[in-house]
Design an enzyme around this catalytic site. Structure first.
Site, short mmCIF file in Angstrom:
data_model
loop_
_atom_site.label_atom_id
_atom_site.label_comp_id
_atom_site.label_asym_id
_atom_site.label_seq_id
_atom_site.Cartn_x
_atom_site.Cartn_y
_atom_site.Cartn_z
N GLY A 188 0.81 -1.29 0.05
CA GLY A 188 0.05 0.04 0.14
C GLY A 188 0.92 1.22 -0.28
O GLY A 188 1.98 1.27 -0.20
N GLY A 193 2.30 2.59 5.45
CA GLY A 193 3.32 1.59 5.71
C GLY A 193 3.87 2.07 6.96
O GLY A 193 4.28 1.20 7.80
N GLU A 210 5.68 -3.54 0.74
CA GLU A 210 5.56 -3.08 -0.68
C GLU A 210 4.93 -1.74 -0.75
O GLU A 210 3.54 -1.69 -0.68
CB GLU A 210 5.23 -4.06 -1.48
N CYS A 244 1.71 0.59 -8.93
CA CYS A 244 2.92 1.10 -8.33
C CYS A 244 4.08 1.26 -9.05
O CYS A 244 5.25 1.79 -8.38
CB CYS A 244 3.18 0.28 -6.84
#
Length: 466
Positions: A188, A193, A210, A244
Site C-alpha cells: 500500500g 506503511g 511493498e 505502483c
C-alpha cells in the site's frame, strides 16, 4: 475477547498443534486455492469490472494469469525449498555438520491494496501458505465487490485452521496490525506503511512492506521512439495508471521530447480507439477520494505553470480521467512531490546525461522502479551506478515483476524486504541454523579449558595460521 482476537487465537492454536505442516498438506492447500480460483472466475471478473472498470482481457492477463503461474511455480519448487540446505564445515568445526532448515514463522497477516486487488492479495497468501504458515487475510476495502468474492472463495476452498478472512476498513486493519503476528506483509501507500511499521514495532514483528514511490523513465535520443512509446503508453495506461511500478514521470532528452509525446499519444489512440472515455479497454479511478486527489494534483500543476501536452479531460461522475501528459513541470509541483498513482504523466527534459541522476536524487524518496530507454551502454551504466531503486527495467516497463526468479521490493520509503517466488517463501520462513555433531571425535574440545602449555601453543598456531 473481540472477534479479531478469536480469529488470531484460532490460527495461533492451529499453528501450535501442527507447527511444520507436511509437503503434502501444503500442496493440497495450494491445489485447493487453484480450484477455487477457477470456480470463482466469472464472479471475480464481474467484480473487478464493477470496482475498477477492468476489461476481461486485462483482468485475465494482470490478475488471473500471474496467480495461476505463482501457484504452479510454488508447487513445482516447494519440495526443494523445504529441504535442509547443507553448508560447508570449516576446519575448526571438524566433526560437525551444518545446515539451514526453513520453518514456518507461524501466523502471518496479509494486508492488500486496491489497485490489483486479486493479484496483490493472493500472491503473498500463496507464499505464506507454501511456507507452512496460517494466514489472516485483510482484503482492500476500496474494492468491496472483489473483496467479497475473494472472501467467499477462500472461506469455501480453504480450512479455517489455515486461512481466516477479515473484511473491513482502516479500523479493522489497525486492530490487526496491533496483534503479535509472526510476520506482516503489507502492500500500500508509504504513509500507511509507516503506521504499520510503528504498530509492528510493539511486538518486534518482522515485516515485508511493498509501497510505492516516484518511478522515473529515462529516454534519450538513441532510443527507438516508436518502441519506447508502446512500452510507456501501456505501462502508464494500465489500470488507469493505478500501478505502483508504472512510469511516474519521464526524464527525456530535450531534442526528442516532441517526437516522444507524439508517439505516446498516437499509441494511446490506438489502444483506446481514440475515445478513452467510452473505451472498454481503459479502466476507471477506484473511488471519489482518489479521483479528487488526482484532480487536485492536476490543478496544482496547472496553477504553477505546467502545460497540458495531451489529455486533461476528466469526469467526476464516471470516475474517469484521461491519460494526461504535462510539460513545463517543476520539482515544487505536487505532481513531482508525491507518487502520482494515476494517469498523469509529467515530463522533465535534460541535455546533459549527468543531470539525470541528479534530478532523480532530488525527487522525494527512493523509487520502487526505474526504467531506462537508451542504446548507449555507457549512459545506461552511468545511470545504473548513480541511482538507487528496488527494480530496473531496461527497454521495458512493469514486466520485471513477472519473473518469479527476480526478487521484488523497494528501497527505504518505497519498500522493505523482498517478495516474488522463492524470495516470498523465504520472507515467510524462519531460516533455522542447525549444527550437528556428526563424528565421535570433533575439534571443538580443543577450545575447552584448562589450557596447558600444549593447548596454548596450539591456540597460538591456530590463531596465526588457520
Amino acid at each position: 475477547m473481540s472477534d479479531l482476537e478469536r480469529v488470531y487465537r484460532s490460527l495461533r492454536d492451529a499453528h501450535r498443534a501442527d507447527p511444520v505442516p507436511s509437503l503434502q498438506d501444503r500442496q493440497r492447500i495450494l491445489k485447493s486455492m487453484l480450484t477455487g480460483l477457477r470456480a470463482n472466475e466469472s464472479a471475480l471478473l464481474a467484480a473487478l469490472h464493477r470496482d475498477l472498470g477492468k476489461s476481461e482481457p486485462e483482468a485475465r492477463l494482470t490478475e488471473f494469469f500471474p496467480i495461476r503461474k505463482e501457484i504452479d511455480y510454488m508447487r513445482k519448487h516447494l519440495s526443494d525449498w523445504m529441504r535442509p540446505d547443507r553448508r560447508a564445515t570449516p576446519i575448526q568445526l571438524l566433526g560437525t555438520r551444518s545446515e539451514i532448515v526453513p520453518q514456518p514463522k507461524g501466523v502471518a497477516m496479509v494486508s492488500a491494496p486496491w489497485n490489483f486487488p486479486l493479484l496483490l492479495t493472493m500472491k503473498p497468501v500463496i507464499a505464506a501458505l507454501a511456507a507452512g504458515n496460517r494466514v489472516v487475510v485483510k482484503p482492500p476495502e476500496h474494492t468491496p465487490e472483489t473483496s467479497e468474492v475473494m472472501a467467499a472463495w477462500l472461506r469455501a476452498a480453504l480450512p479455517p485452521e489455515w486461512v481466516q478472512v477479515v473484511l473491513g476498513g482502516p479500523e479493522e486493519a489497525a486492530a490487526l496490525t496491533a496483534m503479535p503476528f509472526d510476520h506482516i506483509f503489507f502492500t500500500g501507500g508509504t504513509d500507511t506503511g509507516r503506521k504499520v511499521m510503528r504498530a509492528a514495532a510493539e511486538h518486534l514483528t518482522p515485516l515485508t512492506l511493498e509501497m510505492g514511490g516516484k518511478s522515473p523513465a529515462i529516454v534519450d535520443a538513441t532510443a527507438p521512439l516508436a518502441q519506447v512509446a508502446k512500452r510507456l503508453a501501456w505501462g502508464k495506461g494500465l489500470n488507469a495508471g493505478q500501478v505502483c511500478i508504472a512510469p511516474d514521470y519521464l526524464l527525456v532528452e530535450a531534442s526528442v521530447e516532441a517526437d516522444l509525446v507524439s508517439a505516446v499519444v498516437s499509441r494511446w489512440k490506438q489502444c483506446f480507439t481514440g475515445d478513452t472515455l467510452n473505451s472498454k479497454e481503459y479502466g476507471r479511478i477506484v473511488n471519489e477520494e482518489q479521483f479528487q486527489r488526482l484532480k487536485d494534483t492536476l490543478d496544482d500543476a496547472l496553477s504553477k505553470g505546467a502545460q497540458i501536452l495531451h489529455g486533461g479531460k476528466h469526469d467526476a461522475a464516471a470516475l474517469f480521467m484521461e491519460p494526461t501528459i504535462l510539460g513545463n513541470v517543476t520539482l515544487d509541483m505536487r505532481v513531482m512531490q508525491e507518487e502520482v498513482f494515476g494517469p498523469l504523466l509529467p515530463i522533465l527534459t535534460w541535455n546533459d546525461p549527468l543531470a539525470v541522476s541528479k534530478t532523480i536524487s532530488e525527487v522525494k524518496d527512493q523509487p520502487l522502479s526505474m526504467y531506462i530507454f537508451s542504446r548507449d551502454k555507457c549512459r545506461r551504466r552511468q545511470w545504473m551506478k548513480h541511482t538507487r531503486s528496488g527494480t530496473v527495467g531496461i527497454g521495458e516497463t512493469v514486466v520485471q515483476i513477472a519473473n518469479p526468479d527476480l526478487p521484488f521490493g523497494g528501497v527505504q520509503a518505497s519498500g522493505l524486504g523482498r517478495s516474488n517466488g522463492k524470495a516470498a517463501f523465504d520472507a515467510f520462513s524462519n531460516k533455522r541454523s542447525v549444527l550437528r555433531k556428526s563424528l565421535p571425535f570433533t575439534a571443538v574440545p580443543l577450545s575447552y579449558p584448562p589450557f596447558g602449555p600444549a593447548k596454548t601453543a596450539l591456540a597460538r598456531w591456530i590463531s596465526r595460521y588457520l
